[in-house]
Enzyme design. Structure first.
Site, PDB file in Angstrom:
ATOM      1  CB  SER A   1       0.866   6.447   1.301  1.00 43.93           C
ATOM      2  OG  SER A   1       2.146   5.970   1.314  1.00 43.93           O
TER       3      SER A   1
ATOM      4  CB  THR B   1      -3.087   9.803   2.409  1.00 44.43           C
ATOM      5  OG1 THR B   1      -4.391   9.688   2.336  1.00 44.43           O
ATOM      6  CG2 THR B   1      -2.618   9.664   3.803  1.00 44.43           C
TER       7      THR B   1
ATOM      8  CE  LYS C   1     -10.023   1.737   5.917  1.00 46.93           C
ATOM      9  NZ  LYS C   1      -8.737   1.085   5.614  1.00 46.93           N
TER      10      LYS C   1
ATOM     11  CD  GLN D   1      -3.650  -1.163  -8.046  1.00 50.72           C
ATOM     12  OE1 GLN D   1      -3.282   0.187  -7.601  1.00 50.72           O
ATOM     13  NE2 GLN D   1      -4.660  -1.576  -8.214  1.00 50.72           N
TER      14      GLN D   1
ATOM     15  N   GLY E   1       0.743  -1.265   0.077  1.00 49.85           N
ATOM     16  CA  GLY E   1       0.033  -0.050  -0.129  1.00 49.85           C
ATOM     17  C   GLY E   1       0.830   1.235  -0.179  1.00 49.85           C
TER      18      GLY E   1
ATOM     19  CB  ALA F   1      -6.342   7.290  -0.214  1.00 57.36           C
TER      20      ALA F   1
ATOM     21  CB  ALA G   1     -14.559   2.895  -2.066  1.00 52.82           C
TER      22      ALA G   1
ATOM     23  CE1 TYR H   1     -12.902   6.984   5.300  1.00 53.99           C
ATOM     24  CE2 TYR H   1     -13.999   5.331   6.594  1.00 53.99           C
ATOM     25  CZ  TYR H   1     -12.648   5.643   6.130  1.00 53.99           C
ATOM     26  OH  TYR H   1     -11.684   5.054   6.078  1.00 53.99           O
TER      27      TYR H   1
END
Length: 255
Positions: free
Chosen positions: A19, A193, A162, A40, A13, A195, A95, A155
């Site tokens: 990150s 971050t 989560k 990735q 990740g 993300a 997501a 979220y």
């Protein structure tokens, strides 16, 4: 100072220097661990190889955690290269954008599936692959967030994922404890971050966190990394199945 010399850690990740996974890599490296970094795809190779230049001895390995054959391949590489693993860090979550922009009730079946496959099931798949290499026991950890417990605007499906991730930690801890493998989650406060920038209202979230948290500030990647080093060390030998908060105390506040 915690000494992790002789321990092999693989971190999935790491996207860039912002990150959370990168903060963990830096702290594990400072503690003396040997690092393998999973990226990735081919598009992210250059970034991963650039980052490991700052971590002498670290190596980068490509692995799309949504593909079982890639997981099998990369763990075969780990076995050949290192012989064993001691630490596995799962810092992977995703997501689709629509699932974060729209109201939660509009979450599509496919977006729900994708979020849980990549953000939750991948922990199971990676743990299953890592366990045979953790011949001397080990520490597996993942990254969660307070949105698993309470509603955080925007979220959405990630909060549900989560929550599933934290439950998965408990079930994996029960399964793998007999092999002396501990499984825990770190619930980090909001951090800016790449993300996180996909979540609407991030600036408001960061401000509210700093205003209400007992320490009156936001969380830093290095603090999450410090908790990871602790969980990877013998000092945490009796801790498994837990969610450890690194959020300046925000989670304890009622209002």
């Amino acid at each position: 100072m915690i000494d992790l010399k002789g321990r092999v850690a693989v971190v999935f990740g790491v996207a860039n220097k912002r990150s959370i996974a990168w903060g963990i890599v830096q702290q594990l490296h400072a503690a003396g661990a040997t690092l393998a970094i999973g990226y990735q795809n081919e598009r992210l190779r250059a970034e991963a190889e650039s980052l490991i230049q700052e971590v002498p001895g670290a190596e980068a390995f490509q692995c799309d955690v949504s593909q079982d054959e890639e997981i099998e391949r990369v763990f075969a590489q780990f076995k050949e290269r290192y012989g064993k693993l001691d630490i596995l860090v799962h810092s992977v979550a995703y997501a689709p954008a629509d699932a974060l922009k729209n109201d939660f009730v509009l979450t599509s079946r496919e977006d729900f599936r994708v979020a849980h496959d990549i953000s939750v099931y991948s922990l199971i798949a990676l743990s299953r692959a890592a366990a045979p290499l953790m011949t001397e026991g080990g520490s597996i950890m993942t990254l969660s967030y307070f949105g698993a417990e309470k509603v955080v605007p925007h979220y959405n499906v990630m909060g549900v994922a989560k929550a599933a991730l934290e439950a998965t930690v408990r079930y994996l801890a029960a399964d793998l404890g007999k092999q002396n493998i501990r499984v825990n989650a770190i619930s980090a406060g909001p951090i800016k971050t790449l993300a996180a920038r996909g979540i609407g209202g991030l600036g408001d979230m960061l401000k509210a966190h700093a205003d209400r948290a007992p320490l009156h500030r936001n969380t830093d990647q290095s603090e999450v990394g410090g908790a990871a080093v602790f969980l990877a060390s013998p000092l945490a030998s009796g801790i498994t199945g837990e969610t450890i908060y690194v959020d300046s105390g925000y989670n304890i506040m009622g209002f």
